[in-house]
Write a protein that holds these residues in place. Sequence first.
Motif, mmCIF file in Angstrom:
data_model
loop_
_atom_site.group_PDB
_atom_site.id
_atom_site.type_symbol
_atom_site.label_atom_id
_atom_site.label_comp_id
_atom_site.label_asym_id
_atom_site.label_seq_id
_atom_site.Cartn_x
_atom_site.Cartn_y
_atom_site.Cartn_z
ATOM 1 N N LYS A 59 -53.743 -29.887 43.278
ATOM 2 C CA LYS A 59 -54.365 -29.310 42.091
ATOM 3 C C LYS A 59 -53.796 -29.884 40.798
ATOM 4 O O LYS A 59 -54.406 -29.722 39.744
ATOM 5 C CB LYS A 59 -54.181 -27.788 42.085
ATOM 6 N N LYS B 82 -50.366 -28.100 48.312
ATOM 7 C CA LYS B 82 -51.560 -27.615 47.614
ATOM 8 C C LYS B 82 -51.407 -27.711 46.105
ATOM 9 O O LYS B 82 -52.360 -28.074 45.393
ATOM 10 C CB LYS B 82 -51.832 -26.168 48.023
ATOM 11 N N SER B 83 -50.221 -27.399 45.603
ATOM 12 C CA SER B 83 -50.010 -27.502 44.152
ATOM 13 C C SER B 83 -50.059 -28.947 43.682
ATOM 14 O O SER B 83 -50.527 -29.229 42.580
ATOM 15 C CB SER B 83 -48.656 -26.888 43.786
#
Length: 550
Positions: free
Chosen positions: A451, A447-448
């Motif tokens: 982003k 997820k990081s």
Amino acid sequence: MGVSLHRENSLTRFLRWTYAGVDRTIFMALKFTFPSRFVSPLGFLGMLTFVIFIILGITGALLMLYYEPALDRAWDSVKNINDTIPYGFHLRNIHYHASNAMVMVALLHMYYQYFSGRYKIRNEILWVTGIILGVLTILEAFTGYDIIFSERAELAISIAASLTNSIPILGPQMTEAFFGGGFHDFVLRFYAFHVFLLPIAMLGLMVVHFPRFLVFDIPMVMAITGAIMLTGGVFPVDMGLKFDPNVPPGITVPEWYLTGLYAFLRSAYDKFTTGVAWPGLFIFALLIVPFIDRYKKFSWKDRPIITAVGITSLAQIIVTTYWGFYIDPDRTKSLLERLVIDPVFLYLVMILLVPLSFGFTYMMIKLARNAEANAKVQPKKPTTKSSINLTEKWIYGIFIALLAFQVYLNIAAYYAVLSGMKNYSLFIIGIMMLVFAGMFHIFRHGKSMQKAPPPKPTLPPMPAKAKPPSLTKTGTQEAPQIAAGTKELENSIAKENTVAPSAKGSTPSASSGTSASTSSTSASPSVQSTTKTESTGTQSEQKIIADKKE
């Protein structure tokens, strides 16, 4: 006006209603931070201690359903939980190892705050309440393993009652309040202390001790929970022998967090001095540390005396803990001779540890400062953060592999429970928690990465530009050519000057004479201008060459 097609389900509406209802309570004043990447657990050991406290509360509440706080039934009820009650073995092992883990993590948390100087940031109240919480944590664990009333518990209770009674003035009254009139009273009183009084006091102190901003790292919480379960599977807690007043007790030692105190008691010195005064002095010294530490900086390297005192306390704790466990293996000696530690030897070693710890501390500080000075002298190298950057395919592959392994572990744990392999099933459950922590971390990492901003495009390397020819070489190559051209022009001018007088002396027609004179006159200025221009160019080039040489 636009109409939204998105509708919230009943669960979402209920959660929003609950959140709005508790928005103004004290619990919502706490700000939880959920890290988006791996964070060192040293910074939130206090939060992990609280998580273990919650685990103890849940498992303890379930154990209360089957435990009987009576002198003649306490040990039998615990054995029934351990052997007969479904999942009682798992609950008891998790509860026991979680209590040891809470004491360990609390000690690590205290010493990390001590050496990092965190108590200097207007955190004196937090430090004082933390020390009191540490003492209550040890008392909570002590009362927990005493209510089993095994031989080990009887030894601990006898020592505690004797130490309490040795306190001047208030000792007998405190003994009566805490232990009652005998063994028939203490089980119920210790049970009340363990499940109600001490937890209530700890919760009240936690409200004051915890700051508003807390770090809640889900993978680390799952990892420490799995480590507790895994330890319970590898080292299942023993029931011990049931205490029988008609049978002389054997040699036993208390839990590891009390063996240091036990070593002082085995020196056969005054009970109040060794069992009450020394521990009380140690606790008092920890309480006043924030008020006597006047160093301006926070690093352990800039607070040598405070650091040396901390190293000394750690060294003494380690030495006394080892001596508390040590029993003379010579069975030809009497029980008393095997247990007693020479007080002269014990206290001499404790005194010698002080200068050794101070010397070790100053040596480490000097080495650290020399390393910093050498790092400043040496040229700085470009620092690049070393991180593991997995591609999207690798993240999916690892996550699917961990998910498949998780399914296998669930099946293995199920068959282990059916087969009656209690410690093996608890071991597998611990591994399941660790795998879940890894899966969550991989998911968080992916997820990081989504982003994160896209990386900057890398341009292809540009070809090296061709160097211009040197002015010195150019001048040396072109100077002879310019000089030769100038000489030819001078020769042509001289010939024209020679031809002009002969034309004046002859008798040509007027028109021819006029045309010749006109042509010579017109040619002469053009040749002169050309010569002047070329000579100017030659002088400028020679000047550039001279400047270049200089």
